[in-house]
Design an enzyme around this catalytic site. Structure first.
Site, PDB file in Angstrom:
ATOM      1  N   ASP A 154       0.858  -1.178   0.000  1.00  0.00           N
ATOM      2  CA  ASP A 154       0.000   0.000   0.000  1.00  0.00           C
ATOM      3  C   ASP A 154       0.901   1.238   0.000  1.00  0.00           C
ATOM      4  O   ASP A 154       2.128   1.150   0.110  1.00  0.00           O
ATOM      5  CB  ASP A 154      -0.934  -0.025   1.217  1.00  0.00           C
ATOM      6  CG  ASP A 154      -2.241   0.730   0.964  1.00  0.00           C
ATOM      7  OD1 ASP A 154      -2.247   1.660   0.125  1.00  0.00           O
ATOM      8  OD2 ASP A 154      -3.248   0.393   1.600  1.00  0.00           O
ATOM      9  N   GLU A 209     -10.501   6.571   4.742  1.00  0.00           N
ATOM     10  CA  GLU A 209      -9.525   5.938   5.620  1.00  0.00           C
ATOM     11  C   GLU A 209      -9.629   6.428   7.067  1.00  0.00           C
ATOM     12  O   GLU A 209     -10.721   6.551   7.615  1.00  0.00           O
ATOM     13  CB  GLU A 209      -8.123   6.099   5.021  1.00  0.00           C
ATOM     14  CG  GLU A 209      -8.027   5.441   3.637  1.00  0.00           C
ATOM     15  CD  GLU A 209      -6.622   5.345   3.098  1.00  0.00           C
ATOM     16  OE1 GLU A 209      -5.706   4.942   3.829  1.00  0.00           O
ATOM     17  OE2 GLU A 209      -6.426   5.660   1.902  1.00  0.00           O
TER      18      GLU A 209
END
Length: 630
Positions: free
Chosen positions: A311, A517
């Site tokens: 990521d 997020e």
């Protein structure tokens, strides 16, 4: 004269020899021959590559630091656009194609001409791009229980992404969100692993249906109208304690396999090209450093043959604080089995560090060769060597009428009707199109940005109606009602306004503001103000339907007795007409909760099958209505 004639003959012979050598050399460039078996091409190219060229393939850098010269000098294997990273504000698809091709030109000018692959977060349509079709977020799509619809959405998204020259998407997210306090819960199809498994049908939509005898685990991408997909975030990202993003998932090995792993089996069976590693930990071990789950389980046991990608700055986060010991992070991440590292900015530091570790046998060359072989496999399989450059033949696919109609259908099917009338004998929905005067209210009624949520144009999303092209719920209502019906919009009316206007009924659209997020982590899960006061001021006095625009279940029980009808619209995207289609009966409600709707946050986490299951609305709940259109 005599002296000059000898060199001319010599030059002629030399040129002839060069031509023969080049023709001869071309015969041995097996990696450039699409008729050669896949593994032959990989091995042929790999043996020609220097360490510098191999490590370059393992690097993915951000568009902001990518130039043709950088691509050429460092042999960069991949570029990405992070959330909101665009060639220019409101850039056209032609501008995107030009950007991608310029960078590709740098890659193709290298000694071996290995094309780069460009990745982007197309998580609910091509969501970074102006005028793209924005589909409902996954939390809504899970409520459709319609895998064929998901496949169509994948196909449409692939065309819109390819319209901009991009070949790789960081989607789908196949997390199993077990706690709605998690800020990424809207990226999850369901709390139930079986629902998530069925939704992986988006993968053959994005990549194409596997044809022939494709070996288990080998990636499959059906040509230049399809994209490489990415199953994420491996593994257990939706199970963290209290839903805290990037946190620790405490669960037994059997629990991990039964809840969080099953969708990866389906993704791999469908030929998914890549898998992205999660920021989260499993029982205290960072996934980006977990050799057992990345190499032993994913690559060896499940036989996944595509590439594993980190990521965003994922290896940096192996240490706390991030980047505290970067050399260790490089060693731990690459040794765990990560093949491509999303750097995304300080790529020279990563390249230098990894080069040093390989040359000093800290990381074996066999690990580098495994990584590069996997990256090359995906590039060969998807035809990048044969078609490295994009053209403008698909630009009309971006935001096409057909795709918007598909998104509108997805909105209709994702809506979950939670309440319809204060008694079953007196349903409010479907609403009559012909009425003297109706009220449309709420902070989310005329706000396209709120309707789309996070991961739309910007990483965190935006408010307002200038971000892209679409239809708000308010405008959809205006289009669908009888021309004689007066539609009054008041975002947050007081009770006197409501009581004095003799409205036939009200449509109240409220919910959460956009987030992505960690910014979405919430311990209270309340509707954003002034949503609760808007509900109270309106629903206390006139018949009302409340439409919730949220990325997850939220606290609604305190207001439920005042509300006549309640609709969970999730984050529907650009096509607000789909909401109006169901409210007014052109189509019936059919969506079913893919998430448990709690009474209060003290019950969390609470999922279907738990011993003390006491929801406000249970998993699978959803009232239905019939279409009145015909």
């Amino acid at each position: 004269m005599g002296r000059s004639s000898i060199p001319i003959v010599g030059i002629t012979v030399l040129l002839l020899c060069c031509c023969l050598v080049s023709f001869s050399e071309a015969e041995y460039l097996k990696y450039k021959d699409p008729k050669q078996p896949l593994n032959v091409r990989i091995k042929d190219l790999l043996k020609r590559m220097t360490l510098e060229e191999k490590i370059g393939q393992m690097v993915q850098i951000e568009r902001a630091v990518a130039t043709p010269d950088v691509m050429k000098k460092y042999f960069i294997g991949s570029v990405l656009s992070g959330g909101g990273s665009v060639p220019a504000p409101k850039a056209s698809p032609e501008a995107w194609v030009q950007l991608v091709n310029q960078l590709q030109g740098g890659s193709l000018s290298t000694r071996l001409g290995i094309p780069m692959i460009y990745g982007i977060d197309a998580v609910h349509g091509h969501n970074n791009v102006y005028k793209a079709t924005i589909f409902p977020h996954n939390v809504g799509l899970g409520a459709t229980r319609d895998p064929l619809l998901l496949k169509k959405i994948g196909d449409a998204t692939a065309l819109e992404v390819r319209a901009t020259g991009i070949q790789y998407v960081f989607a789908p997210c196949i997390a199993v969100c077990r706690d709605p306090r998690w800020g990424r819960c809207y990226e999850s199809y369901s709390e139930d692993p079986q629902v998530v498994r069925t939704m992986t049908e988006i993968i053959p939509g994005l990549q194409g249906d596997i044809v022939g005898n494709n070996l288990k685990g080998v990636p499959f991408v059906a040509g230049k109208n399809k994209v490489a997909a990415c199953a994420k975030h491996y593994v257990g990202d939706g199970g963290t304690t209290k839903g805290i993003n990037e946190n620790n998932t405490v669960i037994s090995y059997n629990g991990l396999l039964s809840i969080h792993m099953p969708a990866y089996l389906d993704a791999i069976a469908k030929g998914v090209a890549t898998v992205m590693v999660s920021y989260s930990s499993w029982n205290g071990k960072k996934m980006h450093a977990n050799h057992f789950l990345v190499s032993d389980y994913l690559k060896n046991k499940l036989k996944f043959k595509g590439f594993v990608i980190s990521d965003w700055m994922g290896i940096d986060r192996i240490t706390s604080p991030p980047g505290a010991n970067y050399s260790y992070s490089v060693q731990a991440g690459v040794s765990a089995g990560i093949d491509m590292i999303m750097v995304p900015f300080n790529f020279t530091i990563f390249i230098d560090d990894l080069t040093y570790q390989v040359k000093n046998k800290i990381i074996p060359m066999s690990r580098i060769d495994d990584a590069v072989s996997r990256i090359l496999r995906v590039k060969f399989v998807m035809g990048l060597f044969e078609n490295p450059l994009a053209d403008q033949s698909l630009v009309n696919q971006l935001g096409s009428k057909e795709h918007r109609e598909l998104a509108r259908e997805a909105v209709r099917k994702s809506l979950v009707l939670l309440k319809n009338g204060k008694s079953a004998e007196k349903p409010l929905l479907p609403l009559p199109k012909k009425a003297a005067k109706i009220l449309v209210a709420g902070s989310h009624a005329d706000n396209l940005g709120y309707q789309c949520g996070g991961w739309t144009i910007q990483w965190q999303g935006l408010g307002g109606n200038d971000l892209t092209v679409g239809t708000t719920v308010l405008n959809a209502v205006k289009q669908i009602v009888d021309p004689a019906t007066e539609v009054v919009f008041n975002e947050n009316p007081d009770s006197n306004f409501v009581k004095s206007n003799k409205f036939s009924y009200a449509i109240v659209v409220v919910g959460e503001h956009p987030y992505a997020e960690t910014f979405g982590d919430s311990l209270n899960l309340t509707i954003a103000e002034p949503g609760p006061s808007t509900i109270t001021n309106i629903c206390s006095y006139i018949r009302c339907v409340v439409v919730l625009i949220t990325g997850r279940p939220v606290v609604i029980q305190p207001y439920l007795s005042k509300i006549d009808a309640l609709v969970a619209a999730w984050l529907p995207g650009t096509e607000g007409q789909g909401v109006a289609d169901n409210l007014f009966g052109d189509y019936g409600f059919s969506g079913k909760l893919a998430r448990t709707w709690f009474k209060n946050v003290d019950q969390l986490p609470m999922n279907v099958g738990d011993k003390h299951y006491d929801p406000l609305f249970p998993f699978g709940y959803g009232l239905t209505t019939n279409s009145t259109k015909y």
